[in-house]
Write a protein that holds these residues in place. Sequence first.
Motif, PDB file in Angstrom:
ATOM      1  N   MET A 162      -8.468   4.892   6.120  1.00  0.00           N
ATOM      2  CA  MET A 162      -8.556   3.664   5.317  1.00  0.00           C
ATOM      3  C   MET A 162      -7.584   2.583   5.774  1.00  0.00           C
ATOM      4  O   MET A 162      -7.709   1.431   5.378  1.00  0.00           O
ATOM      5  CB  MET A 162      -8.284   3.988   3.851  1.00  0.00           C
ATOM      6  CG  MET A 162      -9.348   4.855   3.220  1.00  0.00           C
ATOM      7  SD  MET A 162      -8.960   5.359   1.524  1.00  0.00           S
ATOM      8  CE  MET A 162      -8.522   3.831   0.756  1.00  0.00           C
ATOM      9  N   CYS A 172       0.826  -1.216   0.000  1.00  0.00           N
ATOM     10  CA  CYS A 172       0.000   0.000   0.000  1.00  0.00           C
ATOM     11  C   CYS A 172       0.857   1.263   0.000  1.00  0.00           C
ATOM     12  O   CYS A 172       0.647   2.164  -0.802  1.00  0.00           O
ATOM     13  CB  CYS A 172      -0.915   0.037   1.223  1.00  0.00           C
ATOM     14  SG  CYS A 172      -2.289  -1.113   1.142  1.00  0.00           S
ATOM     15  N   LEU A 218      -5.806   1.966  -4.594  1.00  0.00           N
ATOM     16  CA  LEU A 218      -6.625   2.802  -3.727  1.00  0.00           C
ATOM     17  C   LEU A 218      -6.734   4.200  -4.322  1.00  0.00           C
ATOM     18  O   LEU A 218      -5.756   4.748  -4.816  1.00  0.00           O
ATOM     19  CB  LEU A 218      -6.009   2.873  -2.330  1.00  0.00           C
ATOM     20  CG  LEU A 218      -5.858   1.523  -1.613  1.00  0.00           C
ATOM     21  CD1 LEU A 218      -5.023   1.689  -0.359  1.00  0.00           C
ATOM     22  CD2 LEU A 218      -7.217   0.940  -1.291  1.00  0.00           C
ATOM     23  N   LYS A 278      -7.373   7.002  -2.715  1.00  0.00           N
ATOM     24  CA  LYS A 278      -6.573   7.885  -1.878  1.00  0.00           C
ATOM     25  C   LYS A 278      -5.282   7.127  -1.594  1.00  0.00           C
ATOM     26  O   LYS A 278      -5.260   6.165  -0.827  1.00  0.00           O
ATOM     27  CB  LYS A 278      -7.297   8.228  -0.584  1.00  0.00           C
ATOM     28  CG  LYS A 278      -6.514   9.200   0.265  1.00  0.00           C
ATOM     29  CD  LYS A 278      -7.255   9.632   1.504  1.00  0.00           C
ATOM     30  CE  LYS A 278      -6.389  10.603   2.275  1.00  0.00           C
ATOM     31  NZ  LYS A 278      -6.890  10.847   3.606  1.00  0.00           N
TER      32      LYS A 278
END
Length: 102
Positions: A77, A32, A40, A42
């Motif tokens: 998130m 990530c 994603l 964001k």
Amino acid sequence: MVVLIAGCHSQPALTPQEAEGQHLYEVRCAHCHRDNDLALKKVPPDLNGLFRNPKLPSGAPATDAEVTRVILQGKGMMPAFTNRFTQEQMAALLAYLHGGLR
């Protein structure tokens, strides 16, 4: 001992603790925070140099306690990683993050 080759800048080797932190970062964080392979919308913040600034991207102080809290409790998130790291693993991850993700 650090050996420098003409024109090259070499960084010291990772300590065993930092190497463990690097492994944890690669398997639990990088997908990530570096690769965004989940696509994603964001994009999570890049953690390279996280402790070089007095504040985290959220504006909170860049301290071991705050980074640990965010990792364990999650934020926005980011999912919580409670019970996914031992104290030794958390210390290793923090050591690696302090080194600037070499």
